[in-house]
Design a protein around this motif. Sequence first.
Motif, PDB file in Angstrom:
ATOM      1  N   ALA A  97       0.851  -1.196   0.000  1.00  0.00           N
ATOM      2  CA  ALA A  97       0.000   0.000   0.000  1.00  0.00           C
ATOM      3  C   ALA A  97       0.888   1.248   0.000  1.00  0.00           C
ATOM      4  O   ALA A  97       1.957   1.252   0.613  1.00  0.00           O
ATOM      5  N   PRO A  98       0.463   2.301  -0.694  1.00  0.00           N
ATOM      6  CA  PRO A  98       1.298   3.514  -0.733  1.00  0.00           C
ATOM      7  C   PRO A  98       1.392   4.184   0.632  1.00  0.00           C
ATOM      8  O   PRO A  98       0.434   4.192   1.389  1.00  0.00           O
ATOM      9  N   LEU A  99       2.563   4.702   0.934  1.00  0.00           N
ATOM     10  CA  LEU A  99       2.801   5.398   2.197  1.00  0.00           C
ATOM     11  C   LEU A  99       2.932   6.887   1.932  1.00  0.00           C
ATOM     12  O   LEU A  99       3.855   7.325   1.264  1.00  0.00           O
ATOM     13  N   THR A 100       2.005   7.663   2.430  1.00  0.00           N
ATOM     14  CA  THR A 100       2.103   9.113   2.272  1.00  0.00           C
ATOM     15  C   THR A 100       2.450   9.814   3.570  1.00  0.00           C
ATOM     16  O   THR A 100       2.712  10.996   3.571  1.00  0.00           O
ATOM     17  N   THR A 101       2.452   9.095   4.683  1.00  0.00           N
ATOM     18  CA  THR A 101       2.701   9.753   5.964  1.00  0.00           C
ATOM     19  C   THR A 101       4.181   9.843   6.301  1.00  0.00           C
ATOM     20  O   THR A 101       4.598  10.769   6.962  1.00  0.00           O
ATOM     21  N   GLN A 102       4.985   8.894   5.839  1.00  0.00           N
ATOM     22  CA  GLN A 102       6.415   8.969   6.129  1.00  0.00           C
ATOM     23  C   GLN A 102       6.984  10.169   5.380  1.00  0.00           C
ATOM     24  O   GLN A 102       6.817  10.297   4.184  1.00  0.00           O
ATOM     25  N   GLY A 103       7.608  11.036   6.072  1.00  0.00           N
ATOM     26  CA  GLY A 103       8.093  12.267   5.458  1.00  0.00           C
ATOM     27  C   GLY A 103       7.062  13.372   5.543  1.00  0.00           C
ATOM     28  O   GLY A 103       7.321  14.503   5.189  1.00  0.00           O
ATOM     29  N   GLY A 104       5.867  13.050   5.990  1.00  0.00           N
ATOM     30  CA  GLY A 104       4.816  14.052   6.178  1.00  0.00           C
ATOM     31  C   GLY A 104       4.428  14.742   4.887  1.00  0.00           C
ATOM     32  O   GLY A 104       4.572  14.206   3.794  1.00  0.00           O
ATOM     33  N   ILE A 105       3.926  15.923   5.027  1.00  0.00           N
ATOM     34  CA  ILE A 105       3.466  16.717   3.887  1.00  0.00           C
ATOM     35  C   ILE A 105       4.621  17.008   2.929  1.00  0.00           C
ATOM     36  O   ILE A 105       4.417  17.202   1.744  1.00  0.00           O
ATOM     37  N   SER A 106       5.846  17.001   3.441  1.00  0.00           N
ATOM     38  CA  SER A 106       6.999  17.355   2.602  1.00  0.00           C
ATOM     39  C   SER A 106       7.226  16.370   1.460  1.00  0.00           C
ATOM     40  O   SER A 106       7.889  16.702   0.486  1.00  0.00           O
ATOM     41  N   ASN A 107       6.696  15.150   1.550  1.00  0.00           N
ATOM     42  CA  ASN A 107       6.928  14.218   0.454  1.00  0.00           C
ATOM     43  C   ASN A 107       5.852  14.314  -0.631  1.00  0.00           C
ATOM     44  O   ASN A 107       5.918  13.613  -1.618  1.00  0.00           O
ATOM     45  N   ILE A 108       4.864  15.192  -0.456  1.00  0.00           N
ATOM     46  CA  ILE A 108       3.864  15.422  -1.502  1.00  0.00           C
ATOM     47  C   ILE A 108       4.453  16.400  -2.513  1.00  0.00           C
ATOM     48  O   ILE A 108       4.863  17.512  -2.167  1.00  0.00           O
ATOM     49  N   LEU A 109       4.506  15.951  -3.750  1.00  0.00           N
ATOM     50  CA  LEU A 109       5.137  16.745  -4.801  1.00  0.00           C
ATOM     51  C   LEU A 109       4.158  17.685  -5.501  1.00  0.00           C
ATOM     52  O   LEU A 109       4.541  18.766  -5.929  1.00  0.00           O
ATOM     53  N   ARG A 110       2.913  17.241  -5.632  1.00  0.00           N
ATOM     54  CA  ARG A 110       1.929  18.069  -6.327  1.00  0.00           C
ATOM     55  C   ARG A 110       0.523  17.617  -5.953  1.00  0.00           C
ATOM     56  O   ARG A 110       0.296  16.443  -5.703  1.00  0.00           O
ATOM     57  N   ARG A 111      -0.419  18.572  -5.917  1.00  0.00           N
ATOM     58  CA  ARG A 111      -1.814  18.303  -5.589  1.00  0.00           C
ATOM     59  C   ARG A 111      -2.721  18.775  -6.725  1.00  0.00           C
ATOM     60  O   ARG A 111      -2.456  19.792  -7.335  1.00  0.00           O
TER      61      ARG A 111
END
Length: 187
Positions: A97-111
Motif C-alpha cells: 500500500a502507498p505510504l504518504t505519511t512517512q516524510g509528512g506533507i513534505s513528500n507530496i510533490l503536487r496536488r
Amino acid sequence: MNRNKGFTLVELMVTVVVVSIVVAVAIPSFSDQIKNNRSEALGEEFASALNFARMEAVKRVGRVSLCPSDNGAACTNSAWTDGWIIFVDYAAADNAAPLTTQGGISNILRRWNKAATDSEISVQTNNAAINYIRFTGLGALARLNNPPTPVVVEAKLNGCKGDKARRITVGVSGIVNVAKIACDANP
C-alpha cells in the motif's frame, strides 16, 4: 422638408427576432463546445500528472505514486474526481500500500483539486479498479500484479459529444499513451 432617418418599429422588431433566433441556435452549441473542451482538458491533465510522476520517479531514483485524495494531504478512499496527489512513496515493495505519511506533507510533490462535478475518471488494471499508480526509480510501472499489466485510465465529462473523452494507457515500461475515445464509450 426635413426627413428623419432611422429605423421603423417594424424594422427594429424584425432585427430583434433574427438576433434572438441566432442566439437561440448558437448558445446550446457554445455550451457543448465548452463541455467538450473541459472533457479533453480533464484527460490531458491526468496524462500530464502521470508523466510528471514518472519523471519524478526517474529523477529521484525511487518510487513515486499518484493516488486519489480529497484532502490534498494523504491518499483517501475517495473517487479520483475528488482530486489526487503525487508523492514520494516510501513503500517497502511495489505491491505494498502507498505510504504518504512517512516524510509528512513534505513528500507530496503536487496536488490536484476536485474535478468538475460532472466528470468521470476510472483507473483500472486487469479490469479491476485501483486506488494508486506507482512508478519505480527506473520510470517503469510498479509490478502490482504477476504478470504485470498496464493501467488504463478513462476520463471524460458527462454529456460530452464526439471523441472528446480520453483513454490513457500506462504500459508496463511506464510510457503514457493518450487516445481519443467516444464520450459514450463504456470503460
